[in-house]
Design a protein around this motif. Structure first.
Motif, short mmCIF file in Angstrom:
data_model
loop_
_atom_site.label_atom_id
_atom_site.label_comp_id
_atom_site.label_asym_id
_atom_site.label_seq_id
_atom_site.Cartn_x
_atom_site.Cartn_y
_atom_site.Cartn_z
N ALA A 64 0.83 -1.20 0.00
CA ALA A 64 0.00 0.00 0.00
C ALA A 64 0.87 1.26 0.00
O ALA A 64 2.01 1.24 0.46
N ARG A 65 0.28 2.33 -0.49
CA ARG A 65 0.94 3.63 -0.40
C ARG A 65 0.87 4.11 1.06
O ARG A 65 -0.03 3.72 1.79
N PRO A 66 1.81 4.95 1.47
CA PRO A 66 1.78 5.47 2.85
C PRO A 66 0.49 6.24 3.13
O PRO A 66 -0.12 6.81 2.23
N ARG A 67 0.11 6.24 4.39
CA ARG A 67 -1.05 6.99 4.89
C ARG A 67 -2.37 6.53 4.27
O ARG A 67 -3.31 7.33 4.17
N GLN A 68 -2.46 5.28 3.89
CA GLN A 68 -3.72 4.74 3.38
C GLN A 68 -4.48 4.06 4.51
O GLN A 68 -3.88 3.40 5.35
#
Length: 102
Positions: A61-65
Motif C-alpha cells: 500500500a501507499r503510505p497513509r492509506q
C-alpha cells in the motif's frame, strides 16, 4: 456449442491490472527485501474449484492509506474484473497487505 477456456496466467494478469487501478495500491507484490519476492513465489494465487475462481493477491500500500477501505476497494475491483471482463464466476478474493511503501 463452443467454449472459451481462460488460463491462470490471464486471470493473474487481469487481477494485477485491476488491483493496480486502485489509487492506494503502490504495487502488487510482497513487502520487504527483494529475496522475499523471489522465495515467496507469485504475489497472486489463483485456484479454480467447481467452476468458481478463488484469488489471493498480495500488495504493498501507499503510505497513509486506510487499509480496511483499501482492501475493500481492491476486492471489489478484482472481483468485478474477474466477473465482467473474463466472464468467470467468483468464489472469493482475499487481499493481503504485505507492506507499506514509500
Amino acid at each position: 456449442m463452443s467454449s472459451l477456456i481462460v488460463g491462470p496466467g490471464v486471470i493473474r494478469e487481469t487481477v494485477k491490472l485491476a488491483a493496480l487501478e486502485v489509487p492506494g495500491v503502490l504495487r502488487v507484490g510482497r513487502g520487504g527485501p527483494a529475496w522475499r519476492e523471489i522465495l515467496g513465489g507469485s504475489p497472486i494465487r489463483v485456484r479454480v474449484r467447481d467452476g468458481r475462481v478463488f484469488v489471493t493477491v498480495r500488495l504493498v500500500a501507499r503510505p497513509r492509506q486506510r487499509l480496511v477501505p483499501l482492501t475493500a476497494q481492491v476486492r471489489e475491483a478484482v472481483g468485478g474484473a474477474v466477473e465482467r471482463l473474463l466472464g468467470l464466476e467468483l468464489g472469493a478474493v482475499t487481499v493481503v497487505v504485505d507492506g507499506v511503501g514509500a
